[in-house]
Write a protein that holds these residues in place. Structure first.
Motif, PDB file in Angstrom:
ATOM      1  N   VAL A  29      41.561  39.657  40.908  1.00  0.00           N
ATOM      2  CA  VAL A  29      43.002  39.580  40.962  1.00  0.00           C
ATOM      3  C   VAL A  29      43.367  38.633  42.092  1.00  0.00           C
ATOM      4  O   VAL A  29      42.885  38.767  43.199  1.00  0.00           O
ATOM      5  N   LYS A  30      44.220  37.702  41.807  1.00  0.00           N
ATOM      6  CA  LYS A  30      44.687  36.762  42.822  1.00  0.00           C
ATOM      7  C   LYS A  30      46.082  37.197  43.237  1.00  0.00           C
ATOM      8  O   LYS A  30      46.937  37.447  42.408  1.00  0.00           O
ATOM      9  N   THR A  31      46.279  37.313  44.511  1.00  0.00           N
ATOM     10  CA  THR A  31      47.588  37.706  45.026  1.00  0.00           C
ATOM     11  C   THR A  31      48.030  36.711  46.078  1.00  0.00           C
ATOM     12  O   THR A  31      47.227  35.966  46.633  1.00  0.00           O
ATOM     13  N   SER A  32      49.301  36.735  46.366  1.00  0.00           N
ATOM     14  CA  SER A  32      49.871  35.859  47.381  1.00  0.00           C
ATOM     15  C   SER A  32      50.835  36.665  48.225  1.00  0.00           C
ATOM     16  O   SER A  32      51.449  37.617  47.755  1.00  0.00           O
ATOM     17  N   THR A  33      50.977  36.274  49.472  1.00  0.00           N
ATOM     18  CA  THR A  33      51.928  36.964  50.340  1.00  0.00           C
ATOM     19  C   THR A  33      53.298  36.311  50.292  1.00  0.00           C
ATOM     20  O   THR A  33      54.241  36.786  50.896  1.00  0.00           O
ATOM     21  N   GLU A  34      53.393  35.207  49.554  1.00  0.00           N
ATOM     22  CA  GLU A  34      54.675  34.522  49.437  1.00  0.00           C
ATOM     23  C   GLU A  34      55.621  35.329  48.545  1.00  0.00           C
ATOM     24  O   GLU A  34      55.195  35.906  47.556  1.00  0.00           O
ATOM     25  N   PRO A  35      56.895  35.346  48.886  1.00  0.00           N
ATOM     26  CA  PRO A  35      57.841  36.021  47.999  1.00  0.00           C
ATOM     27  C   PRO A  35      57.949  35.260  46.678  1.00  0.00           C
ATOM     28  O   PRO A  35      57.793  34.065  46.624  1.00  0.00           O
ATOM     29  N   ASN A  36      58.186  35.963  45.637  1.00  0.00           N
ATOM     30  CA  ASN A  36      58.320  35.424  44.281  1.00  0.00           C
ATOM     31  C   ASN A  36      57.005  34.880  43.705  1.00  0.00           C
ATOM     32  O   ASN A  36      57.015  34.243  42.667  1.00  0.00           O
ATOM     33  N   ALA A  37      55.876  35.053  44.394  1.00  0.00           N
ATOM     34  CA  ALA A  37      54.588  34.602  43.846  1.00  0.00           C
ATOM     35  C   ALA A  37      54.155  35.583  42.762  1.00  0.00           C
ATOM     36  O   ALA A  37      54.385  36.778  42.867  1.00  0.00           O
ATOM     37  N   LYS A  38      53.560  35.036  41.731  1.00  0.00           N
ATOM     38  CA  LYS A  38      53.121  35.877  40.624  1.00  0.00           C
ATOM     39  C   LYS A  38      51.662  36.266  40.822  1.00  0.00           C
ATOM     40  O   LYS A  38      50.845  35.469  41.265  1.00  0.00           O
ATOM     41  N   GLU A  39      51.358  37.497  40.473  1.00  0.00           N
ATOM     42  CA  GLU A  39      49.977  37.950  40.483  1.00  0.00           C
ATOM     43  C   GLU A  39      49.411  37.777  39.087  1.00  0.00           C
ATOM     44  O   GLU A  39      50.126  37.911  38.094  1.00  0.00           O
ATOM     45  N   TYR A  40      48.138  37.467  39.014  1.00  0.00           N
ATOM     46  CA  TYR A  40      47.522  37.322  37.707  1.00  0.00           C
ATOM     47  C   TYR A  40      46.055  37.733  37.795  1.00  0.00           C
ATOM     48  O   TYR A  40      45.474  37.801  38.864  1.00  0.00           O
ATOM     49  N   LEU A  41      45.525  37.978  36.627  1.00  0.00           N
ATOM     50  CA  LEU A  41      44.150  38.423  36.489  1.00  0.00           C
ATOM     51  C   LEU A  41      43.457  37.518  35.470  1.00  0.00           C
ATOM     52  O   LEU A  41      43.998  37.258  34.396  1.00  0.00           O
ATOM     53  N   ILE A  42      42.277  37.020  35.840  1.00  0.00           N
ATOM     54  CA  ILE A  42      41.495  36.200  34.931  1.00  0.00           C
ATOM     55  C   ILE A  42      40.249  36.989  34.552  1.00  0.00           C
ATOM     56  O   ILE A  42      39.529  37.468  35.416  1.00  0.00           O
ATOM     57  N   VAL A  43      40.024  37.118  33.251  1.00  0.00           N
ATOM     58  CA  VAL A  43      38.850  37.824  32.746  1.00  0.00           C
ATOM     59  C   VAL A  43      38.024  36.846  31.925  1.00  0.00           C
ATOM     60  O   VAL A  43      38.553  36.200  31.015  1.00  0.00           O
ATOM     61  N   GLU A  44      36.741  36.715  32.257  1.00  0.00           N
ATOM     62  CA  GLU A  44      35.832  35.887  31.477  1.00  0.00           C
ATOM     63  C   GLU A  44      34.793  36.802  30.851  1.00  0.00           C
ATOM     64  O   GLU A  44      34.286  37.701  31.512  1.00  0.00           O
ATOM     65  N   THR A  45      34.519  36.544  29.586  1.00  0.00           N
ATOM     66  CA  THR A  45      33.540  37.368  28.892  1.00  0.00           C
ATOM     67  C   THR A  45      32.737  36.507  27.930  1.00  0.00           C
ATOM     68  O   THR A  45      33.171  35.429  27.536  1.00  0.00           O
ATOM     69  N   ILE A  46      31.584  36.992  27.584  1.00  0.00           N
ATOM     70  CA  ILE A  46      30.753  36.329  26.596  1.00  0.00           C
ATOM     71  C   ILE A  46      30.488  37.335  25.491  1.00  0.00           C
ATOM     72  O   ILE A  46      30.070  38.455  25.752  1.00  0.00           O
ATOM     73  N   LEU A  47      30.749  36.934  24.270  1.00  0.00           N
ATOM     74  CA  LEU A  47      30.506  37.790  23.128  1.00  0.00           C
ATOM     75  C   LEU A  47      29.097  37.528  22.618  1.00  0.00           C
ATOM     76  O   LEU A  47      28.704  36.387  22.410  1.00  0.00           O
ATOM     77  N   CYS A  48      28.334  38.563  22.473  1.00  0.00           N
ATOM     78  CA  CYS A  48      26.965  38.424  21.999  1.00  0.00           C
ATOM     79  C   CYS A  48      26.732  39.402  20.858  1.00  0.00           C
ATOM     80  O   CYS A  48      26.937  40.595  21.016  1.00  0.00           O
ATOM     81  N   SER A  49      26.305  38.873  19.739  1.00  0.00           N
ATOM     82  CA  SER A  49      26.017  39.705  18.583  1.00  0.00           C
ATOM     83  C   SER A  49      24.529  39.637  18.280  1.00  0.00           C
ATOM     84  O   SER A  49      23.916  38.586  18.418  1.00  0.00           O
TER      85      SER A  49
END
Length: 143
Positions: free
Chosen positions: A1-21
């Motif tokens: 999770v990336k966060t910022s201390t700046e007001p009005n900054a948006k938090e976001y989450l990046i998920v990386e995955t590999i699909l294996c069958s």
């Protein structure tokens, strides 16, 4: 999770995955080989291209690859096909061993894949698997 201390900054989450069958592959050459019966008219082309499949892709569906190898040799009984199948098996195992030696593949997970395949064939052997023993012995004699 990336966060910022700046007001009005948006938090976001990046998920990386590999699909294996372990049932299907998107690797086209390997998919054509595994389904060789539907692509029998392209067998020579398939033999030429499947040899270059990466060990990572191969390992994911190795039981299906072995089944296709043994099925092909038991149904297409000719010296040419037997020689090509034997060479593919050697190439596949060599590529996997090189990757394992370079520590790019986890040998324990691949060992488990092979152990499961062999154990399932011991319990309920397919005709192709039974024929494979004769085929491998004959191929080794020719060397």
């Amino acid at each position: 999770v990336k966060t910022s201390t700046e007001p009005n900054a948006k938090e976001y989450l990046i998920v990386e995955t590999i699909l294996c069958s372990t049932e299907v592959t998107q690797q086209q050459s390997l998919n054509l080989f595994i389904n060789w019966r539907e692509n029998g008219d392209k067998l020579d082309e398939i033999f030429k291209t499947v040899r270059f499949v990466s060990p990572h892709d191969l390992m994911k569906v190795f039981p299906h690859t072995l089944k296709a190898l043994f099925d092909l040799v038991s149904h297409k009984k000719s010296n040419s096909v037997e020689e090509q199948v034997f060479q593919l098996l050697v190439d596949f195992l060599n590529g996997i061993e090189l990757e394992r030696a370079n520590k790019k593949l986890f040998s324990t997970s691949f060992g488990a894949v092979i152990a499961n395949y062999v154990e399932s064939q011991k319990k309920n052997p397919t005709p192709e698997f039974l024929y494979a023993h004769k085929f491998l012995v004959n191929s080794l004699v020719k060397i």
